[in-house]
Design a protein around this motif. Structure first.
Motif, PDB file in Angstrom:
ATOM      1  N   SER A 152     -75.967  62.292  45.656  1.00  0.00           N
ATOM      2  CA  SER A 152     -75.444  61.840  44.361  1.00  0.00           C
ATOM      3  C   SER A 152     -74.923  63.191  43.745  1.00  0.00           C
ATOM      4  CB  SER A 152     -76.625  60.956  43.749  1.00  0.00           C
ATOM      5  OG  SER A 152     -76.962  62.252  43.166  1.00  0.00           O
ATOM      6  N   PHE A 153     -73.724  62.540  42.657  1.00  0.00           N
ATOM      7  CA  PHE A 153     -73.217  63.298  41.980  1.00  0.00           C
ATOM      8  C   PHE A 153     -73.886  63.457  40.358  1.00  0.00           C
ATOM      9  CE2 PHE A 153     -69.928  60.855  45.168  1.00  0.00           C
ATOM     10  CZ  PHE A 153     -69.582  62.351  45.684  1.00  0.00           C
ATOM     11  N   ILE A 154     -73.986  64.496  40.048  1.00  0.00           N
ATOM     12  CA  ILE A 154     -74.190  65.245  38.753  1.00  0.00           C
ATOM     13  C   ILE A 154     -74.348  64.041  38.066  1.00  0.00           C
ATOM     14  CG2 ILE A 154     -72.616  66.509  37.927  1.00  0.00           C
ATOM     15  CD1 ILE A 154     -74.850  68.342  37.622  1.00  0.00           C
ATOM     16  N   ASP A 155     -75.459  63.842  37.012  1.00  0.00           N
ATOM     17  CA  ASP A 155     -75.706  62.891  36.322  1.00  0.00           C
ATOM     18  C   ASP A 155     -74.958  63.125  34.640  1.00  0.00           C
ATOM     19  OD1 ASP A 155     -75.085  60.339  36.848  1.00  0.00           O
ATOM     20  OD2 ASP A 155     -76.547  60.559  38.432  1.00  0.00           O
ATOM     21  N   LEU A 156     -74.863  63.378  33.697  1.00  0.00           N
ATOM     22  CA  LEU A 156     -74.748  64.390  32.772  1.00  0.00           C
ATOM     23  C   LEU A 156     -75.349  63.920  31.736  1.00  0.00           C
ATOM     24  CD1 LEU A 156     -70.900  64.733  32.629  1.00  0.00           C
ATOM     25  CD2 LEU A 156     -73.149  66.492  33.279  1.00  0.00           C
ATOM     26  N   TYR A 157     -76.651  63.965  31.884  1.00  0.00           N
ATOM     27  CA  TYR A 157     -77.796  63.600  31.244  1.00  0.00           C
ATOM     28  C   TYR A 157     -77.707  64.479  29.807  1.00  0.00           C
ATOM     29  CZ  TYR A 157     -79.720  60.572  34.615  1.00  0.00           C
ATOM     30  OH  TYR A 157     -80.037  59.287  36.013  1.00  0.00           O
ATOM     31  N   GLU A 158     -78.454  64.364  28.641  1.00  0.00           N
ATOM     32  CA  GLU A 158     -78.216  65.230  27.370  1.00  0.00           C
ATOM     33  C   GLU A 158     -79.125  66.226  27.843  1.00  0.00           C
ATOM     34  OE1 GLU A 158     -80.306  65.441  23.148  1.00  0.00           O
ATOM     35  OE2 GLU A 158     -80.285  63.247  24.130  1.00  0.00           O
ATOM     36  N   LYS A 159     -79.878  66.889  28.530  1.00  0.00           N
ATOM     37  CA  LYS A 159     -80.727  67.242  28.458  1.00  0.00           C
ATOM     38  C   LYS A 159     -79.881  67.801  30.082  1.00  0.00           C
ATOM     39  CE  LYS A 159     -85.452  65.304  29.481  1.00  0.00           C
ATOM     40  NZ  LYS A 159     -86.691  64.485  29.685  1.00  0.00           N
ATOM     41  N   THR A 160     -79.392  67.141  30.469  1.00  0.00           N
ATOM     42  CA  THR A 160     -78.218  68.321  31.389  1.00  0.00           C
ATOM     43  C   THR A 160     -77.522  68.832  30.998  1.00  0.00           C
ATOM     44  OG1 THR A 160     -78.805  66.812  32.975  1.00  0.00           O
ATOM     45  CG2 THR A 160     -77.306  68.018  33.919  1.00  0.00           C
ATOM     46  N   ARG A 161     -76.838  68.345  29.920  1.00  0.00           N
ATOM     47  CA  ARG A 161     -75.519  68.631  29.269  1.00  0.00           C
ATOM     48  C   ARG A 161     -76.020  70.218  28.872  1.00  0.00           C
ATOM     49  NH1 ARG A 161     -70.911  65.261  28.687  1.00  0.00           N
ATOM     50  NH2 ARG A 161     -71.042  63.823  29.295  1.00  0.00           N
ATOM     51  N   ARG A 162     -77.336  70.032  28.224  1.00  0.00           N
ATOM     52  CA  ARG A 162     -77.933  70.672  26.569  1.00  0.00           C
ATOM     53  C   ARG A 162     -77.865  72.315  27.735  1.00  0.00           C
ATOM     54  NH1 ARG A 162     -81.691  68.453  25.556  1.00  0.00           N
ATOM     55  NH2 ARG A 162     -83.764  69.643  26.989  1.00  0.00           N
ATOM     56  N   ASN A 163     -78.818  72.369  29.069  1.00  0.00           N
ATOM     57  CA  ASN A 163     -79.225  72.655  29.688  1.00  0.00           C
ATOM     58  C   ASN A 163     -78.176  73.779  30.456  1.00  0.00           C
ATOM     59  OD1 ASN A 163     -81.525  72.720  28.987  1.00  0.00           O
ATOM     60  ND2 ASN A 163     -82.795  71.747  30.401  1.00  0.00           N
ATOM     61  N   PHE A 164     -77.339  72.810  31.532  1.00  0.00           N
ATOM     62  CA  PHE A 164     -75.588  73.307  31.769  1.00  0.00           C
ATOM     63  C   PHE A 164     -74.426  73.074  31.557  1.00  0.00           C
ATOM     64  CE2 PHE A 164     -74.266  72.693  36.499  1.00  0.00           C
ATOM     65  CZ  PHE A 164     -73.803  73.554  36.889  1.00  0.00           C
ATOM     66  N   PRO A 165     -74.200  73.725  30.352  1.00  0.00           N
ATOM     67  CA  PRO A 165     -72.794  73.608  29.795  1.00  0.00           C
ATOM     68  C   PRO A 165     -71.955  73.074  30.340  1.00  0.00           C
ATOM     69  CG  PRO A 165     -74.543  74.970  29.250  1.00  0.00           C
ATOM     70  CD  PRO A 165     -74.682  74.216  29.289  1.00  0.00           C
ATOM     71  N   LYS A 166     -71.676  73.916  31.450  1.00  0.00           N
ATOM     72  CA  LYS A 166     -70.395  73.758  31.777  1.00  0.00           C
ATOM     73  C   LYS A 166     -70.098  72.972  33.215  1.00  0.00           C
ATOM     74  CE  LYS A 166     -70.119  78.686  31.899  1.00  0.00           C
ATOM     75  NZ  LYS A 166     -69.588  80.245  32.778  1.00  0.00           N
ATOM     76  N   ALA A 167     -71.421  71.808  33.247  1.00  0.00           N
ATOM     77  CA  ALA A 167     -71.372  70.839  34.278  1.00  0.00           C
ATOM     78  C   ALA A 167     -70.021  69.713  34.063  1.00  0.00           C
ATOM     79  CB  ALA A 167     -72.740  70.043  34.338  1.00  0.00           C
ATOM     80  N   LYS A 168     -69.413  69.398  35.100  1.00  0.00           N
ATOM     81  CA  LYS A 168     -68.315  67.972  34.853  1.00  0.00           C
ATOM     82  C   LYS A 168     -68.286  67.709  35.427  1.00  0.00           C
ATOM     83  CE  LYS A 168     -65.217  71.668  33.351  1.00  0.00           C
ATOM     84  NZ  LYS A 168     -63.922  72.823  33.440  1.00  0.00           N
ATOM     85  N   ARG A 169     -68.441  66.387  35.298  1.00  0.00           N
ATOM     86  CA  ARG A 169     -67.981  64.888  36.075  1.00  0.00           C
ATOM     87  C   ARG A 169     -66.986  65.038  37.297  1.00  0.00           C
ATOM     88  NH1 ARG A 169     -64.868  60.044  36.822  1.00  0.00           N
ATOM     89  NH2 ARG A 169     -66.567  57.994  37.072  1.00  0.00           N
ATOM     90  N   VAL A 170     -67.957  64.847  38.331  1.00  0.00           N
ATOM     91  CA  VAL A 170     -67.154  64.844  39.979  1.00  0.00           C
ATOM     92  C   VAL A 170     -66.051  63.579  39.645  1.00  0.00           C
ATOM     93  CG1 VAL A 170     -67.708  64.768  42.251  1.00  0.00           C
ATOM     94  CG2 VAL A 170     -68.879  65.572  40.394  1.00  0.00           C
ATOM     95  N   GLU A 171     -64.867  63.966  40.053  1.00  0.00           N
ATOM     96  CA  GLU A 171     -63.899  63.162  39.209  1.00  0.00           C
ATOM     97  C   GLU A 171     -64.050  62.371  41.187  1.00  0.00           C
ATOM     98  OE1 GLU A 171     -62.250  62.396  36.953  1.00  0.00           O
ATOM     99  OE2 GLU A 171     -62.989  64.019  35.590  1.00  0.00           O
ATOM    100  N   ARG A 172     -63.269  60.836  39.968  1.00  0.00           N
ATOM    101  CA  ARG A 172     -63.142  59.812  42.465  1.00  0.00           C
ATOM    102  C   ARG A 172     -62.204  60.442  42.885  1.00  0.00           C
ATOM    103  NH1 ARG A 172     -60.715  55.678  44.701  1.00  0.00           N
ATOM    104  NH2 ARG A 172     -61.813  54.130  45.791  1.00  0.00           N
ATOM    105  N   LYS A 173     -61.057  61.487  42.914  1.00  0.00           N
ATOM    106  CA  LYS A 173     -61.321  61.606  44.641  1.00  0.00           C
ATOM    107  C   LYS A 173     -61.679  62.723  44.964  1.00  0.00           C
ATOM    108  CE  LYS A 173     -58.721  65.687  41.720  1.00  0.00           C
ATOM    109  NZ  LYS A 173     -58.635  66.872  42.603  1.00  0.00           N
ATOM    110  N   ASP A 174     -62.105  63.540  44.247  1.00  0.00           N
ATOM    111  CA  ASP A 174     -63.340  64.003  45.029  1.00  0.00           C
ATOM    112  C   ASP A 174     -64.312  63.386  45.085  1.00  0.00           C
ATOM    113  OD1 ASP A 174     -61.802  66.677  44.176  1.00  0.00           O
ATOM    114  OD2 ASP A 174     -62.774  66.935  41.970  1.00  0.00           O
ATOM    115  N   ARG A 175     -64.827  63.223  45.369  1.00  0.00           N
ATOM    116  CA  ARG A 175     -65.846  62.069  45.315  1.00  0.00           C
ATOM    117  C   ARG A 175     -65.806  61.462  46.166  1.00  0.00           C
ATOM    118  NH1 ARG A 175     -66.107  60.103  39.807  1.00  0.00           N
ATOM    119  NH2 ARG A 175     -65.979  57.647  40.887  1.00  0.00           N
ATOM    120  N   ILE A 176     -64.357  60.593  46.834  1.00  0.00           N
ATOM    121  CA  ILE A 176     -64.424  60.285  47.846  1.00  0.00           C
ATOM    122  C   ILE A 176     -63.480  60.891  49.323  1.00  0.00           C
ATOM    123  CG2 ILE A 176     -62.131  59.352  49.027  1.00  0.00           C
ATOM    124  CD1 ILE A 176     -63.836  56.918  47.221  1.00  0.00           C
TER     125      ILE A 176
END
Length: 309
Positions: A152-176
């Protein structure tokens, strides 16, 4: 019923002594995380618990006493990811977890141990090439020890955004790209790639996009058909997993992963873990004045009807 142990914390890694004590005493108390004075009492009896589902990043503390679980049907999800200590500070070294995975599989069977490679995220360090190499190395090591891998690809929950601010959504082309390569590597090593709550975009490339802890997966693990009552509203959109009963507690996992959704912060984890008593029927603390204990509604889902194909 299906009894889950790992959606809120990692019981095998940090609370194995407590868990085996609960098995010995035949019951467990679980505090409602949204109404703390409300407590459910679950019988730990294979007559009503059709499957014990574990989700862990370190099964090793459970292995020496695993025979105590022989009366129960089991399904294990073991997470092995390629990240370093800056992401997963207190997760054991990958080779140690792989060795524990191999031992666990040898004891309970490859059908009952599923590899989780999640969450997947991309950075300058953990780029596509890094993931492809790491996944192939791990898949070769786990060849014959499991038949499934959940990604699974990272879900940017509020807790995740706070503790891991550099996290970004994985774009579709990269998911594929990841899905296609992982499916190819999986096929070479006898491992079916599965996704959960990721839609169906990887289905054309050979991934099983039906969910991870769903009914047919559990049935194959335990060797029994289940007649599961209707659950009504899904816990998450598109989720077909049987997640109803969990005996864990939030803010108690000691791995310290910065992407974690189950911990608010490390201060809360440290405080709660100080309250853990291995002899208590509750994972954290003991009963307080004003607590109300109710018997959980438990019934077997095992379908005794003989089926013909």
């Amino acid at each position: 019923m299906i009894l889950n142990t790992g959606n809120r914390t990692d019981i095998p890694a940090f609370f194995s002594t407590w868990f085996y004590q609960r098995i010995r005493e035949g019951y467990v108390l679980v505090r409602n995380p949204y109404n703390p004075e409300q407590i459910l009492r679950y019988r730990l009896d294979p007559e009503v618990v059709d499957c014990l589902c574990f989700c862990t990043k370190n099964p090793e503390p459970m292995l020496s006493r695993l025979k105590e679980l022989d009366p129960f049907r089991q399904l294990w999800y073991v997470t092995i990811t390629p990240y370093g200590e800056e992401i997963e500070p207190y997760v054991p070294k990958k080779q140690k977890v792989i060795a524990s995975f191999q031992e666990l599989s040898g004891k309970v069977g490859a059908e009952r141990v599923i590899w989780r490679y999640d969450p997947i995220f991309l950075t300058d360090v953990y780029d596509l090439a890094y993931h492809f190499h790491a996944f192939e190395t791990m898949a070769k090591a786990l060849n014959g020890c499991t038949k499934r891998c959940v990604i699974s690809f990272i879900d940017l929950y509020e807790k995740t955004r706070r503790n891991f601010p550099k996290a970004k959504r994985v774009e579709r082309k990269d998911r594929i790209a990841i899905g296609k390569e992982f499916v190819k590597i999986g096929k070479k090593n006898g491992i079916q790639i599965m996704t959960c709550c990721e839609g169906t975009e990887l289905e054309p490339y050979g991934a099983d996009c039906g969910g991870c802890m769903r009914q047919d997966v559990i049935e194959q693990a335990i060797g029994e058909y289940l007649e599961v009552p209707s659950r009504g509203k899904m816990i998450r959109e598109g989720c077909r997993c049987l997640l109803g009963a969990d005996i864990g507690a939030y803010n108690t996992c000691g791995h310290g992963c910065i992407y974690c959704y189950a911990n608010y912060d490390q201060e809360s984890v440290s405080w709660n873990r100080k309250l853990h008593d291995p002899s208590s029927p509750l994972l954290i603390g003991r009963l307080n004045p004003g607590d109300t204990v109710q018997e959980a509604k438990q019934e077997t889902y095992i379908d005794p009807q003989l089926r013909l194909f």
